[in-house]
Design an enzyme around this catalytic site. Sequence first.
Site, mmCIF file in Angstrom:
data_model
loop_
_atom_site.group_PDB
_atom_site.id
_atom_site.type_symbol
_atom_site.label_atom_id
_atom_site.label_comp_id
_atom_site.label_asym_id
_atom_site.label_seq_id
_atom_site.Cartn_x
_atom_site.Cartn_y
_atom_site.Cartn_z
ATOM 1 C CG HIS A 166 3.999 25.285 -54.628
ATOM 2 N ND1 HIS A 166 3.163 24.208 -54.865
ATOM 3 C CD2 HIS A 166 4.374 25.752 -55.852
ATOM 4 C CE1 HIS A 166 2.996 24.033 -56.174
ATOM 5 N NE2 HIS A 166 3.726 24.960 -56.805
HETATM 6 S S1 FES Z 1 2.527 23.689 -51.233
HETATM 7 FE FE1 FES Z 1 1.839 23.754 -53.258
HETATM 8 S S2 FES Z 1 1.060 21.752 -53.503
HETATM 9 FE FE2 FES Z 1 1.750 21.748 -51.508
#
Ligand code: FES
Length: 199
Positions: free
Chosen positions: A161
Site C-alpha cells: 500500500h
Molecule cells: S503498506 Fe499496507 S501492508 Fe505495508
Amino acid sequence: MDVSLLERIVSILTVDKASPLQTKSAHTVSFPTAHFEKYKKENNPHDPDNRSFVYFMVGTAAVGYASIAKNMVVGLLTTMAPSADVLAVSTVEVDLSGISEGTSVTVKWRGRPLFIRHRPQADSARVVKPEWLVMVGVCTHLGCVPIGGSGDFGGWFCPCHGSHYDTSGRIRKGPAPLNLVVPPYKFIDDLRILVGSQD
Ligand code: FES
C-alpha cells in the site's frame, strides 16, 4: 527766700532731670555677643575651610539627584514593561497528545503560524549499538514484508500500500501507523546477539 529752702529745691530739680536716664539704664539687657565665636570658621582650627559643611551640602544634593534619577528610570521601565493582555497573547499552550507520530499541526503564535511536527522516534532509542539495527521485518500496516534499500527515504518500502520507512525503520510516508518494531535482544559479545531476551 530762705537759703536752705532754695538748696532743697535745687536738689530736687537735679534728681528729677537725672531720673529718666537712671530708669533707662536699669532696663538695659546685655547679651553675650561672644557666645558663638567659637563656631566661626576662622576660629575653628580643625576645619578652617568649612569643608564639613561643603561636604554635607554636596552629599545631600547627590542623594537628591540619585533619588530623582532612580524614580525616572523606574518610571521608564514601568512604561516599557508589557501589559497583562500583551503577555497573555505572547504565549500559547499546545496539547501535543493529539498529534500522532509523523504528522504536523499549525497553530498561531504572536500572529504567525507555528509548525509542530511529531517526529519519528529518535534513532538512538531504536538501537543497542549505533552500528547495528535490528527490527521485525513486517509492515505495521497490514503485515506485508517491506523491501530494503528502496522507498523515498532509502530505507524500506512496502509495495502493498506504499509505506515508506527510513534507514532507521521509522515510518515517514504511507498508511503504516507505526515504525517497524524493534524486538527485545541483547549482545552476547561484540559480534553475536540473542533475540527475544533483554535480560
Ligand atoms: S503498506 Fe499496507 S501492508 Fe505495508
